[in-house]
Design an enzyme around this catalytic site. Sequence first.
Site, PDB file in Angstrom:
ATOM      1  N   PHE A   1       3.155   4.589  -8.005  1.00 48.39           N
ATOM      2  CA  PHE A   1       4.034   5.405  -7.269  1.00 48.39           C
ATOM      3  C   PHE A   1       5.246   3.859  -7.274  1.00 48.39           C
ATOM      4  O   PHE A   1       5.131   3.057  -6.237  1.00 48.39           O
ATOM      5  CB  PHE A   1       3.860   5.690  -5.982  1.00 48.39           C
ATOM      6  CG  PHE A   1       2.301   6.347  -5.560  1.00 48.39           C
ATOM      7  CD1 PHE A   1       2.099   7.321  -6.681  1.00 48.39           C
ATOM      8  CD2 PHE A   1       0.838   5.136  -5.415  1.00 48.39           C
ATOM      9  CE1 PHE A   1       0.471   7.538  -7.322  1.00 48.39           C
ATOM     10  CE2 PHE A   1      -0.551   5.638  -5.243  1.00 48.39           C
ATOM     11  CZ  PHE A   1      -0.320   7.294  -6.339  1.00 48.39           C
TER      12      PHE A   1
ATOM     13  N   ASP B   1       7.758   2.123  -5.796  1.00 49.14           N
ATOM     14  CA  ASP B   1       8.650   1.953  -4.397  1.00 49.14           C
ATOM     15  C   ASP B   1       8.766   0.528  -4.783  1.00 49.14           C
ATOM     16  O   ASP B   1      10.037  -0.252  -5.814  1.00 49.14           O
ATOM     17  CB  ASP B   1       7.195   1.917  -3.586  1.00 49.14           C
ATOM     18  CG  ASP B   1       5.937   0.931  -3.508  1.00 49.14           C
ATOM     19  OD1 ASP B   1       5.950   0.045  -4.321  1.00 49.14           O
ATOM     20  OD2 ASP B   1       5.860   0.774  -2.494  1.00 49.14           O
TER      21      ASP B   1
ATOM     22  N   ASP C   1      -2.432   0.703  -8.852  1.00 53.37           N
ATOM     23  CA  ASP C   1      -1.727   1.280  -7.971  1.00 53.37           C
ATOM     24  C   ASP C   1      -2.358   1.003  -5.849  1.00 53.37           C
ATOM     25  O   ASP C   1      -1.385  -0.528  -5.731  1.00 53.37           O
ATOM     26  CB  ASP C   1      -0.865   2.617  -7.222  1.00 53.37           C
ATOM     27  CG  ASP C   1       0.792   2.533  -6.178  1.00 53.37           C
ATOM     28  OD1 ASP C   1       0.610   2.240  -5.582  1.00 53.37           O
ATOM     29  OD2 ASP C   1       1.483   2.073  -7.027  1.00 53.37           O
TER      30      ASP C   1
END
Length: 367
Positions: free
Chosen positions: A254, A256, A338
Amino acid sequence: MSPNDLILPIESAEFVMQNAKSVSINQSGVDQLAQKIFQSLKDKNCNYFNWKSSTLNPKKMNEFSLNWIFLVDTLNFSFWSDNELIQVCDTLPNDFKRPSIEKYTVNYNQIPYTGYWALCAAINRALDDGFPITEPFFYAHITEQELAHILRSDSSVQIPLFEQRLKILHETGRILIEEFQGSFLNLIKNANGSARNLLKLIVDYFPAYRDETVFLNRKVTFYKRAQILIADIWGCFEGQGIGFFNDIDMITMFADYRVPQVLKFYNAIEYSEDLKSFLKRNALLTSGARYEVEIRAASIVSCRMITQKVRKMIDSEKPVVINGVQIQKPVINDILVDFYLWNYRVDNASEIDSNSLPFHKIRCIFY
């Protein structure tokens, strides 16, 4: 349009990295992290991979947990404080100690939480106080005053992008009511056990989840919050029932602003001198800027490489048989990589922050 028309984040990330100028992937750093994660998979005391090990996450596999996850991931973006934009000077003495930065903070059960966990704490606090905050019929019409009370900070720093959060709740709740009878479960059922189908449904119906941009005149996707929504469902429901997806491994990490810090800390990704200089200035990036796109793409591709490396290590291990029963080997995918890196960063924030460049900063609703 069919799910096959969906532009997958891994495809976008690979395209970006083929044309990247400021971010590259370092195989030795990838190998080092893969070895670390492989050893942690065998450590029964390591909870980084276990979604339910986090105190604030719901533990039951029911519709309430599903609604909690959807609400939290709908609001899961941009928690860093404006105070972190303090300009950095290259000439600071080595023994200079940076002042502590006040952040959005929520105290829950006498424990102070910051960042993403502050949001989770705020939601749980509201539920304890009797607000049906996880119900679409409530948040579709929530007032500014109600949301401000629910998300109130126990520090002087309030949650960023409050107005956008209010708008997104209204929009998301309305869509759930109009299209899915007010039930996120109904949407999941339409995916027929496919993460790819669910990803497309989420980004098709909910504008706030359309984490897309243009790179070299080509549309690229990252879908950070849509993917973590699917991953959280998978983690909470332990890959069973509505948490079973026959193609869960297609989900990437993810992308970020926190996980790249760990990847850079271990030199799995490398930055050009111009990007390093930019980050040292602690300047604010605009959404879709080349630096941002390349950092996010490199994070996705390097984590996929880590997953593949760990999987080879697992496959090379001899089967373990106890009392005539073969023990199942560990499972690894980009989601678990992750989870590990994000939790590792939380537990080692001081060391990573003091020995790393400032993380790339951007104000947007996508992460």
